[in-house]
Enzyme design. Structure first.
Site, PDB file in Angstrom:
ATOM      1  N   GLY A 131       0.794  -1.226   0.000  1.00 27.97           N
ATOM      2  CA  GLY A 131       0.000   0.000   0.000  1.00 27.97           C
ATOM      3  C   GLY A 131       0.822   1.271   0.000  1.00 27.97           C
ATOM      4  N   GLY A 155      33.643   4.203  16.828  1.00 29.39           N
ATOM      5  CA  GLY A 155      34.704   4.963  17.474  1.00 29.39           C
ATOM      6  C   GLY A 155      36.124   4.547  17.208  1.00 29.39           C
ATOM      7  N   HIS A 165      44.846   8.086  15.219  1.00 27.73           N
ATOM      8  CA  HIS A 165      45.092   9.338  15.929  1.00 27.73           C
ATOM      9  C   HIS A 165      46.380   9.267  16.739  1.00 27.73           C
ATOM     10  CE1 HIS A 165      43.969   7.950  20.014  1.00 27.73           C
ATOM     11  NE2 HIS A 165      43.002   7.258  19.432  1.00 27.73           N
ATOM     12  N   CYS A 218      41.572   1.840  18.621  1.00 23.98           N
ATOM     13  CA  CYS A 218      42.081   2.804  17.650  1.00 23.98           C
ATOM     14  C   CYS A 218      43.477   2.412  17.178  1.00 23.98           C
ATOM     15  CB  CYS A 218      42.124   4.195  18.262  1.00 23.98           C
ATOM     16  SG  CYS A 218      40.480   4.868  18.625  1.00 23.98           S
TER      17      CYS A 218
END
Length: 404
Positions: free
Chosen positions: A224, A327, A331, A349
């Site tokens: 629909g 995350g 760095h 990291c």
């Protein structure tokens, strides 16, 4: 539905034409309308006006409203939505016998049409009518996974996310069009009932232009639902920047257009069950740069370890290049410099010293690639940033609704 009204109009015509399968019905007169202009000249028939398409209790908002004059030319056409007060733009043919709307209409709306035509003697005939568009049970509207334009790396992932579940994925997928220059083999992959991604078999070729267009608006798409407003996007693929990070050698190598230009020691996520948090390995597989921030507070509360919990931390970090939704970053981390190149001790990291972290920050941008191997972690998931490249090409093709 189109309804017309007229009074004293010689040869009044309402022409019919085929529309979408779900339309049907006939036009109905709804009252009298006066005739403006000079009196009809004996022997010169009055001009007549027809609205097309003529049939239908409901019309697709994607189909144009067409006004046609016979025995004369159109002098003026006005189409308005009284619910919003908005007018509908249109275009008159060179011979001034046909007016065609150019705007998409709204779902579940009534449009008032007023058209004036003049015959060969200059006598004017005014015709009024209404257009009723379909009112679906729901509308599924796509949103772009990326901005509508921009400069991206060779790992660019194109995606759409609908605001409702899609029942007929095959019909929807057929309405998408992706073109690239140079041409590259690619395909769609349905992540879930609402989200679908597109990528080529291999990384995009540097210098490519990539365009996306959807044409679902006005289409029945199952359950629909009808398609909402279409979207389009255009992207430019910049030089190839690919980093290869190896958790076994603890080295990260950067390649510019296939040439090795940088090697740096790194420390990935720890695999040892070290209290208080336990193992935090970096995800294996191909990551894509999502964005970058020169300075950021890294807070463990973002993954559920909040202040007062064992292992909580909140620390400023510099030269952050984000490569996953949960995350993971490349760095600077001065606390791990002593083990960078020899051991994996981070919370997931890829740690580097200041010089190396700044170099990657300056050179890697959205869409660039970071391939992680031997990290000891699970494979990066497609919904964890842009983990699409971690899926084999055969599995990717199987994720298309057109191959099921």
């Amino acid at each position: 539905m189109i309804r017309i009204a007229g009074l004293g109009l010689a040869g009044l015509m309402l022409a019919a034409c085929s529309g979408q399968a779900e339309t049907g019905g006939t036009a109905q007169a709804i009252g009298a309308v006066g005739v403006a202009g000079t009196a009809t000249t004996p022997g010169v028939p009055a001009a007549t006006v027809a609205f097309l398409p003529a049939g239908g209790d409901q019309l697709s908002p994607k189909d144009p409203i067409v006004v046609k004059a016979s025995g004369g030319t159109l002098q003026a056409v006005a189409v308005t939505n009284p619910q919003t007060g908005n007018g509908v733009k249109g275009e008159l043919s060179p011979d001034k016998t046909t007016w065609t709307s150019k705007d998409n209409l709204r779902y579940g709306a009534t449009y008032q049409v007023v058209a004036t035509a003049v015959n060969q003697a200059g006598a004017a005939t005014e015709q009024r009518g209404e257009v009723h568009t379909i009112k679906p049970s729901g509308v599924a509207t796509p949103a772009l996974f990326q901005p509508a334009s921009g400069d991206f790396g060779v790992g660019l992932i194109i995606g759409l996310k609908f605001d409702r579940d899609i029942a007929d994925k095959a019909t929807v997928e057929k309405s998408f069009k992706v073109t690239s220059s140079p041409a590259q083999d690619g395909g769609w992959y349905w992540v879930n009932k609402r989200e679908v991604h597109y990528r080529p078999k291999d990384y995009w070729k540097a210098g490519s232009t990539v365009k996306l267009e959807t044409t679902t608006f006005g289409m029945p798409i199952g359950g629909g639902l009808y398609g909402g407003q279409d979207v389009s996007a255009s992207y430019k693929v910049h030089d190839s920047w690919i980093a290869k990070a190896d958790g076994k050698t603890h080295q990260i190598k950067a390649f510019h257009n296939g040439q090795l230009v940088k090697t740096a020691p790194t420390s990935m996520g720890k695999t040892a069950d070290t209290p208080p948090r336990g193992p935090t390995p970096t995800f294996n597989g191909t990551h894509v740069v999502l964005g970058k921030e020169a300075h950021k507070i890294m807070d463990s509360c973002t993954y559920g370890v909040c202040e007062g919990d064992p292992g909580y931390y909140s620390a400023p970090e510099n030269w952050n290049v984000r490569i996953s939704a949960d995350g993971e970053y490349l760095h600077e981390n001065l606390k791990t410099v002593g083990v960078q190149g020899s051991d994996n001790v981070s919370n997931g990291c890829l740690n580097m010293n200041t010089e190396n972290a700044k170099w990657f920050f300056d050179n890697f941008n959205a869409g660039d690639v970071v391939e992680v191997t031997n990290s000891g972690g699970p494979q990066l998931a497609i919904n964890n940033g842009h983990g699409d490249w971690a899926i084999s090409w055969s599995a990717w093709q199987a994720g298309s609704a057109l191959r099921g």
